[in-house]
Every structure is written in C-alpha cells, then in structure tokens.
Write an enzyme that holds these catalytic residues in place. Sequence first.
Site, PDB file in Angstrom:
ATOM      1  N   LYS A 270       0.974  -1.161  -0.128  1.00 45.67           N
ATOM      2  CA  LYS A 270      -0.065   0.115   0.023  1.00 45.67           C
ATOM      3  C   LYS A 270       0.865   1.153   0.123  1.00 45.67           C
ATOM      4  CE  LYS A 270      -2.414   1.386   3.592  1.00 45.67           C
ATOM      5  NZ  LYS A 270      -3.555   1.584   4.775  1.00 45.67           N
TER       6      LYS A 270
ATOM      7  N   ASP B 250      -0.166   6.328   5.814  1.00 41.21           N
ATOM      8  CA  ASP B 250      -1.295   6.428   4.685  1.00 41.21           C
ATOM      9  C   ASP B 250      -2.040   7.551   4.739  1.00 41.21           C
ATOM     10  OD1 ASP B 250      -2.938   5.882   6.942  1.00 41.21           O
ATOM     11  OD2 ASP B 250      -3.906   4.185   6.246  1.00 41.21           O
TER      12      ASP B 250
ATOM     13  N   ASN C  59     -10.488  11.619  14.196  1.00 43.02           N
ATOM     14  CA  ASN C  59      -9.038  11.740  14.348  1.00 43.02           C
ATOM     15  C   ASN C  59      -8.377  11.516  12.984  1.00 43.02           C
ATOM     16  OD1 ASN C  59      -6.397  10.744  15.208  1.00 43.02           O
ATOM     17  ND2 ASN C  59      -6.863   8.547  15.283  1.00 43.02           N
TER      18      ASN C  59
ATOM     19  N   ASN D  70      -7.069   3.826   2.237  1.00 43.91           N
ATOM     20  CA  ASN D  70      -7.192   2.246   2.349  1.00 43.91           C
ATOM     21  C   ASN D  70      -7.516   1.298   1.440  1.00 43.91           C
ATOM     22  OD1 ASN D  70      -6.612   2.136   5.460  1.00 43.91           O
ATOM     23  ND2 ASN D  70      -8.504   3.624   5.153  1.00 43.91           N
TER      24      ASN D  70
ATOM     25  N   LYS E 271      15.457   7.596 -32.052  1.00 49.73           N
ATOM     26  CA  LYS E 271      15.898   6.982 -30.982  1.00 49.73           C
ATOM     27  C   LYS E 271      17.476   6.893 -30.957  1.00 49.73           C
ATOM     28  CE  LYS E 271      17.408   2.974 -30.920  1.00 49.73           C
ATOM     29  NZ  LYS E 271      18.765   2.262 -30.518  1.00 49.73           N
TER      30      LYS E 271
ATOM     31  N   HIS F  82       7.893  13.623 -42.036  1.00 51.35           N
ATOM     32  CA  HIS F  82       6.892  12.583 -41.573  1.00 51.35           C
ATOM     33  C   HIS F  82       7.269  11.379 -41.955  1.00 51.35           C
ATOM     34  CE1 HIS F  82       4.833  14.867 -45.080  1.00 51.35           C
ATOM     35  NE2 HIS F  82       5.673  14.251 -45.604  1.00 51.35           N
TER      36      HIS F  82
ATOM     37  N   ASN G 237      17.521  17.820 -44.622  1.00 57.94           N
ATOM     38  CA  ASN G 237      16.188  17.366 -44.837  1.00 57.94           C
ATOM     39  C   ASN G 237      15.997  15.894 -45.009  1.00 57.94           C
ATOM     40  OD1 ASN G 237      13.378  18.452 -46.136  1.00 57.94           O
ATOM     41  ND2 ASN G 237      14.029  16.388 -47.228  1.00 57.94           N
TER      42      ASN G 237
END
Length: 462
Positions: free
Chosen positions: A23, A103, A171, A228, A349, A361, A375
């Site tokens: 959690k 939490d 609380n 929770n 990449k 493109h 180009n």
Amino acid sequence: MAELRALVLGGGKGTRMKSSVPKLLHKICGKSMLSWVVDAVSDAGVEKVLIVTSPQIADSDEIQQMSASLISQDIPLGTGHALLQARNELESFDGNWLIVNGDTPAIRPASFSSLIQKHESSGAFITVMTSHHPFNGNMGLISRKHDTDDINAIVEYGDEDYDVNVSSEFNVGAYCIRSELLPAVIGKIPESSTNEFYITRLVEIAYAEGLLVDSYTIEDSSETIGVNTLHDLSRARLVLQNRINTYWLLNGVDIVEPCYIEISAHIDKDSVIYQNTSLQGDTHIGKGSKIGPNSRLLDTSVGADCNIFESVIESSTIGNAVNIGPFSHIRHGSYIESGVKIGNFAEIKNSRIGKEALIGHFSYLGDCFIGNKVNIGAGTITCNFDGKEKHQTIIEEGAFIGSDTKLIAPVKVGSNAITGAGSVVTKDVRSGTTVVGMPARPIDRKTPLSSDSNKEGAHSGY
C-alpha cells in the site's frame, strides 16, 4: 523547544487495496505514498525519521534510499503494535515524538508544524490532530467529557459506541507525544477483540492516568484523507495533483486541465500545458513552450518556445524553438537541437538531430547523427540493426535525403549530398554527391539519369 523526532507507522498489510503492490509504495503524482509522509514531516522540522514497516517494504529500493531509519514489524498487529516495535527508540529519546500513520499523504508540513507548536505550548502528554470535516467516512471519533470538554478517548470505526450523532470531531491519524511519559503508558495498550493493538488507546490510558490530552484541529478537509483502497488513492491523487497544478498556475504557467504533472517536474513561466498531457519524472519545460494536448514527456528537458503536439518524448533533450508532432515518438538518448521541425509519425531513438533539420513525416531515425539543416524525406529509415548489433548512421550538414530512402548502417552521407526517392544506401556517400537506385549509385547532377546509370559496376568506388 524540545528535540523532535518522527515515527511513521507503515507496517499494515493494506489488504483493502486488493493489489500486489504494498500500500505505502503506491505512487501519487510520481512519489510513493510513504515518501509524501516522510518528506512532509521532514519539512516540518523533524530532525530524525523512523519508519516502522514490514520486511517486504523495507527491502524495496525506494525505502532504502530514504533518509530514515527502518524498524521491522514482522507481523502487522495494528498501529499500537507498530508503536511497541519502536519502544526502545521511543523511550531512550528525550523530546517530542511526531507519530503519523503512513497512509496520510496529504497532510501539509505547515499542519504538522502547527500540531507540534500546539503540543509544546500546552504541555500535554499527547496532542491529537483532529478534523470536523473528514475526507473519509471511517475515521475514528474524538470523545470528550461533557462537563469539561476534555478528550477522554478515540472511538474506532466499527466499535459499538461509534456514533457520529454524538461527536462530529474525527481523528486524522497524527499525534505529538512527550517521550518522558511514554514508559508509564505504552505497555498498557490493550489487545482488541481482533487481536490487534491500536495507538488510539493511548488517549484513554493517558486520561485515566491524569495526563493532559490536547488537540489541534485541521481546517482543510482535503488534508485528512487516509488511503485504504485504490479509490482512496485516486481521491488523494486528485488532491495532490490540484496542489501541484495550483502552484504552477500561480507561477505563470497556463494549465488546461485535466493534466498529470508529477511533483518532480519543473515548468518555466509563460508555458502552456494543454489537456491530457503527462509530465513525469525529471522533466523540465522551458519558457514559453506549448505542450500537448495528448502528449507524454518523461525525464525530458524541453527548451524555450517549443511546440510539442500529441507526441511522446522519453529521456531526451529538446532545444529551443523545436516543433514536434502530431503522433511522433522521441525515444531515450535523443538530443534535438534548436529550430528542428519534426512532423507526424516520426520515431527518433538515441540520435542527435542538428539545428534547423527538417523531418517531415513517416520516418525512423535510430542511432544516428544528423547535421544542421538536413532534410529527411517522408518514409526515410535508418536500418541500424543487423540482427546482432546496432550501427550508426551519419548525415552531414545540408544533406537532402529523398523520400523512402533506406540507409543501411553503418553508413555516412556527406554534406550537401542528395539521395533520390526510394534509394537504398549501402555505402558512404561523398559530400556534394547525388545517389539514386537500389543499391544507390552516384549520378551527375548536371545530366539526366541515363539507362546505364544503374548498371552493375557503374561509378564503382564512390
């Protein structure tokens, strides 16, 4: 002012999350729930932070990197049991303890500071953070004596005497406690009907012992959320995302919601973040840039006056006045210099693209170096992988790569060279040369292409 330490209680199983992820390690706007709590108490002036947690969480890389000491709770038997695991540390320290449920990621450092100040000024044994406007519907109720208004207990959700018609004070899950009085009460925490021990029982024990119990009431209900379930996590994310967005909106950034901006991102003024855009990790957006809509940037630095439209950029650097998109993908290790234009459906990449290069493109450029003012025609592909290794393609300044060119790496195209449409370049191309065909061969730019120019062996050795 007494010395101050914090104990974060994080050993629960979190079964209501119905997730294999512990959690407290669930992320909220780029940071784990536990990190939000630890950072908040640290920013409130705590000198040392201890975390009581399960061995599974303690072994995680993120927890190991935190500037906190870890205490293992091998068997999670409630918040009071977690407190008992830290008994030696609690009793050996002379000062105040800020004890917080792990939490509760939305409590601000300023609220912790106010709780600490109230505790020190009142001289109470324990000061409880409370709220009259709870974010959750299952928070413990504060019980007060009718004649004195003294706090005498915290009634847990599910207890028989839990009645919101009797009390409207709840609380929150944060406490400040004087360490010198802990030995007298910590061992008296009773076992519940579910065989667990709750820290909230300290309040009724302290009251019975004649020790002062005080409270600090928090006004902002959004701070009181306890997580929770995954639904609670989503609500906490909305709260913290709103704080992040508000910060940038008040510092000259225009945000068109909904957007997802992590806490680690930085945005310079006069930028616009359009809807459905994610800024994640160590991402920096330069002055006057427009990002989105529908874009995702991860660990990326973007310069000033850029336009990034419906595209994904990961672990890359983008210079000034760059245009990217729509539907392009800049992958890790790429460096796009100033003035570059990248159109739709381009993938880049681990490459460096020189100033004012144009990639219109439908292109894939991997492991390449592109010079200034190059180009790249539609459909150009750098064939960088031979099945075993990646190879580099170099295209020097001013070169013109015709549509549908295939560049078989390793290969170099010299400055001001030209490749004809559909060319398959398997050998280096000298500067100023025009090549065409499959495989590409040089031609004389001043004469028309003859039927002999593509014959085997023509212009060999280029």
